[in-house]
Design an enzyme around this catalytic site. Structure first.
Site, short mmCIF file in Angstrom:
data_model
loop_
_atom_site.label_atom_id
_atom_site.label_comp_id
_atom_site.label_asym_id
_atom_site.label_seq_id
_atom_site.Cartn_x
_atom_site.Cartn_y
_atom_site.Cartn_z
N ASP A 1 0.83 -1.21 0.00
CA ASP A 1 0.00 0.00 0.00
C ASP A 1 0.85 1.25 0.00
O ASP A 1 2.03 1.24 0.35
CB ASP A 1 -0.90 0.01 1.24
CG ASP A 1 -0.07 -0.08 2.52
OD1 ASP A 1 0.88 -0.89 2.55
OD2 ASP A 1 -0.33 0.67 3.47
N GLU A 2 0.23 2.35 -0.38
CA GLU A 2 0.78 3.70 -0.26
C GLU A 2 2.24 3.79 -0.72
O GLU A 2 3.10 4.25 0.03
CB GLU A 2 0.67 4.19 1.19
CG GLU A 2 -0.78 4.27 1.67
CD GLU A 2 -0.89 4.85 3.09
OE1 GLU A 2 -1.69 5.78 3.28
OE2 GLU A 2 -0.19 4.36 3.99
N VAL A 3 2.50 3.30 -1.91
CA VAL A 3 3.87 3.32 -2.41
C VAL A 3 4.11 4.62 -3.20
O VAL A 3 3.55 4.81 -4.28
CB VAL A 3 4.15 2.09 -3.30
CG1 VAL A 3 5.58 2.14 -3.82
CG2 VAL A 3 3.90 0.81 -2.52
#
Lengths: 542, 542
Positions: free
Chosen positions: A332-334
């Site tokens: 997530d949230e890369v």
């Protein structure tokens, strides 16, 4: 005694609850989560404080069952019985018109476990049948289950039927006889615990696991490491836990194994997470080569073989600790800015003709490959699915979090899904009241049976930014229990229109049950979760 | 190894702590509360996980000592040792350069208790001497005390010397050899718990008592009943607990006895309170005759013999449960309007030629007489002293709360005093930071030794209006521990000018120790007590 589906029972009882004006109407069934099917009567039975366990079936001799029985006996008989202490207390009470109890109605709990297989995996049979006799009919309560984990769930239900009667100083079962046939609606009923933003001592993690078993939750999603700290020992790469906050805020391999074992004794799987390639800055404290550069530290350096060697090493070590078939790889949230701005990675991307998005996909799929090679089913946060749905390994389980409507898309593509819509099931969202947690529906928008089956369950998430040992449990409880009933109980029995009448008194009762067992569950009806009670009052009304 | 009074040591060490810039400077002595005298060296000793207890002296065989040793062994060895679990974990770590520990430095804890008298009363000898040897000198740690309660305090200190070394997976004692001579500064080191505004389950009260022993507090002031609820069973007047919130929020006589016994095992006295004549509305739920009238319910009806019969009955029953020589009779915040406005009481006052103030004095003194006749020393809140100082029974202990400067007046009149100045030691005042709690001084303004001796100690008060099971412990801790060091440790060792250097790192360490032991102590440096941590971070810095 008559057998009703709970939905009917609930409707039947609303009017009497209303007319009593009692915050704890006797007409409701005070079990949480509500069993699939149950029926009760009007008898009152006393339970022998020397209650004995009698076992049968191939799995009856399981030490897991024995240990659970001992735990529940301590819970059920938590009040010192009549005459505890010295003779003077008996004397003190001689003048009282006490009901003399020389013979108890229930003296034995007879548990049959058919299977001797105690492997704990996704979808293990947790069903059970619990029968409490009529008065004078028998002195045995019987519990029957296919696995020892079904028996654990039945023991929890049994413990909730028992309550201490302050007048006679004995434990009573009201509304006997009981006949309960129960099984979970979803196989995966999870709670995420984040030990990177704050470290939780082993003791505290065990307290949380213990309380999960009271709500029949069955997966601890252990978000062990993140960008802020890396508390876990990894023998293959021993410098990784240099990323811990301090040398005292760490978990050894033995600690992790201890937690897995403690959880298994309570029928709870531990799903570990190694969140890559983002959320991994802390890895570089021990191995700075994992950072794109000392000044740009996340995501992990996609261009180096070493990065995947370390992931492989971590997963090899962790495979020996975590037997659960699901392993969470994050994803997530890369934010790929560091890849774009670091010259050696920029060069690597050009050489491989990749955009940063391609590299994100490359990284996630490579990590999946490593996990699958170790016989794990990879779980990934939904961004992976949202970005490259057709590329994910077919065994992938997509973990929803960003909002509603994701699982319908996931299952339409044939993947399995875990529901954690942050608007309702992120416990760090303190402004979500219990009833919004309760009425959230993992199958919303999914209408065919074959697609519904791909939703393996849901999970409430306790992110750690503003919780530490001092407030994590009251942030988890009681709202996690609202989700727990959603995940365990049948949809039609828990979705009537007025949850204030059908669920709230039971929910307040369960919160007080948690308190009695030493769990600091917060008041139910505060607008903000975990807030102090507004003033003096009863647990059952706050 | 050199023996220094802590004050000198602290001054000596400030500069090195400063220069390190370390939130947890190694130069400080991480014991809380600080012992009266101690000296340490530079050796590191390993402690055998199979540590055995060897006892001597007339009191060595005390079951209180044995039980405490078992508790502390569980605390000290809370991490699963090296190789816990299955063989694969050993295998997993074969490649690691582990320090092989085949022989431990410390294998026995030798405890001598001279007296076999285990009566727990005010002023019981809590002194002890703890000696940890140099490396290779001996495999025994020795602890010597006059009473088993001194031994308990020494065990706590021993447990704080032990810490888990994550590299070797063994428990270590740093800075050996140790020589510690310790004793408390004050005999009475209390915590008030109010179970009337919110009911606390037995389990939770026990958790609080357990944590008190970690801070060497020794009196639980149990404010059992108040105007909001009457949770305690009184066999002589069995309708009194009709005043409980619900029939599930009650304490039986056995429960109360269980708590007293649990506390005694930890060297903690229980001082019960029956707060008369105000704060008693709940009594009338069972016996409405105790109210001046159904519409004017407080204070208790001073005009009726029945009122004093009930008080006498309660105290007779309670005397059998609470062996502590102090009993709290309240006497605070008495608003006599109901006496003035209720005709039969007004008549009674006229007949007896009393003002309402006279009647207040009459009531308090009559209650004192009952308590004294039962061989109790009465404790009263300061309003009684402030209103009729010369009339109080000479055995009276005056309990300060309204503000500073009261104990000086109390001891000048020859009475004993307990310091609880609400501006600093009321834990429900959330805006009092830890250092104001810490620097409060019970002997402020009292300069002669004979008068100082009349201050028996102090107490932090956890009133229950906005605390319930969900938040009581993080409201108590860590600030109660700040008062605990003030009350245990020598004045000159704990009052240096800069507590940020001399006490704060030790205090943060103690907060983390509480967390490790499962106690939800809150962050130390939050401006408001019990607030959530502001963001991710280490326990040792928040």
């Amino acid at each position: 005694m008559f057998l009703l589906k709970p939905a009917c029972l609930v409707l039947f009882l609303i009017s009497s609850a209303l007319s009593q004006g009692d915050p704890h109407p006797q007409s409701l069934t005070y079990l949480w989560p509500l069993p699939a099917q149950f029926a009760s009567g009007d008898d009152v039975l006393s339970v022998d404080p020397a209650l004995t366990l009698s076992v049968a079936g191939n799995g009856g001799a399981s030490p897991i069952l024995r240990a659970a029985f001992d735990r529940y006996r301590r819970i059920v008989f938590d009040h010192a019985g009549y005459g505890y202490g010295y003779g003077f207390i008996r004397k003190l009470r001689e003048r009282l018109p006490l009901v003399s109890v020389t013979q108890y109605d229930v003296v034995t709990l007879n548990v049959t476990v058919h299977s001797d297989n105690d492997e704990l995996q996704l979808g293990v049979d947790e069903s059970y049948t619990l029968v409490v006799p009529k008065a004078k009919e028998s002195s045995q309560v019987t519990l029957e289950a296919n696995t020892v984990y079904g028996a654990l769930r039945g023991l929890e239900t049994f413990s909730q039927l028992c309550s201490f009667d302050y007048t006679t100083k004995t434990v009573k079962i009201y509304k006997a006889p009981w006949s309960i046939q129960d099984k979970p609606r979803f196989a995966f009923r999870g709670l995420l615990l984040d030990t990177s933003r704050h470290y939780f001592p082993i003791n505290v993690i065990k307290q949380i696991i213990e309380a999960m078993s009271y709500a029949k939750l069955n997966v601890l999603h252990w978000h062990i490491i993140d960008e802020e700290s890396f508390p876990l020992e990894v023998p293959t790469y021993p410098k990784l836990w240099k990323g811990s906050y301090t040398k005292w805020e760490r978990y050894t391999v033995e600690d992790a194994y201890d937690i897995v074992n403690f959880a298994k004794m309570r029928g709870i799987n531990v799903m570990a997470e190694v969140d890559v390639p983002g959320h991994a800055e802390s890895w570089g404290a021990g191995y700075p080569d994992l950072w794109p550069s000392p000044s740009c530290r996340e995501p992990l350096d996609v261009s180096k073989t070493f990065t995947f060697d370390v992931i492989s090493g971590i997963l090899t070590d962790m495979r020996k600790i975590f037997p659960f078939e699901l392993f969470h790889l994050g994803g997530d949230e890369v934010n790929t800015d560091c890849w774009r701005s670091t010259s050696h990675i920029k060069g690597w991307l050009q050489n491989h003709n990749m955009t940063t998005n391609d590299a994100y996909q490359y990284f996630v799929l490579k990590a999946q490959e490593i996990a699958v090679s170790k016989n794990w089913s990879p779980v990934n946060w939904e961004e992976t699915f949202n970005t490259f749905p057709s590329k994910l390994h077919p065994k992938t389980i997509v973990h929803n979090w960003l909002g509603p409507g994701v699982c319908p898309k996931v299952v339409a593509k044939g993947f399995r899904c875990i529901y954690s819509n942050q608007g309702v099931w992120y416990l760090d969202h303190l402004d979500v009241p219990w009833d919004e947690v309760y009425t959230a529906e993992p199958l919303e928008g999914i209408n065919t049976a074959s697609e519904q089956e791909l939703v393996i369950g849901g999970e409430v998430c306790m992110w750690g930014e503003t919780v530490d040992t001092s407030n994590v449990q009251q942030t988890i409880w009681p709202r996690a229990a609202a989700a727990a009933e959603r995940l365990w109980s049948q949809r039609d029995s828990t979705s009537p229109q007025n949850v204030t009448l059908t669920a709230l008194p039971r929910f307040q009762n369960f919160r007080c049950l948690l308190n009695k067992r030493g769990v600091p569950a917060a008041p139910v009806t505060n607008f903000y979760a975990r807030r102090a009670p507004v003033g003096p009052g009863s647990c059952y009304e706050q």
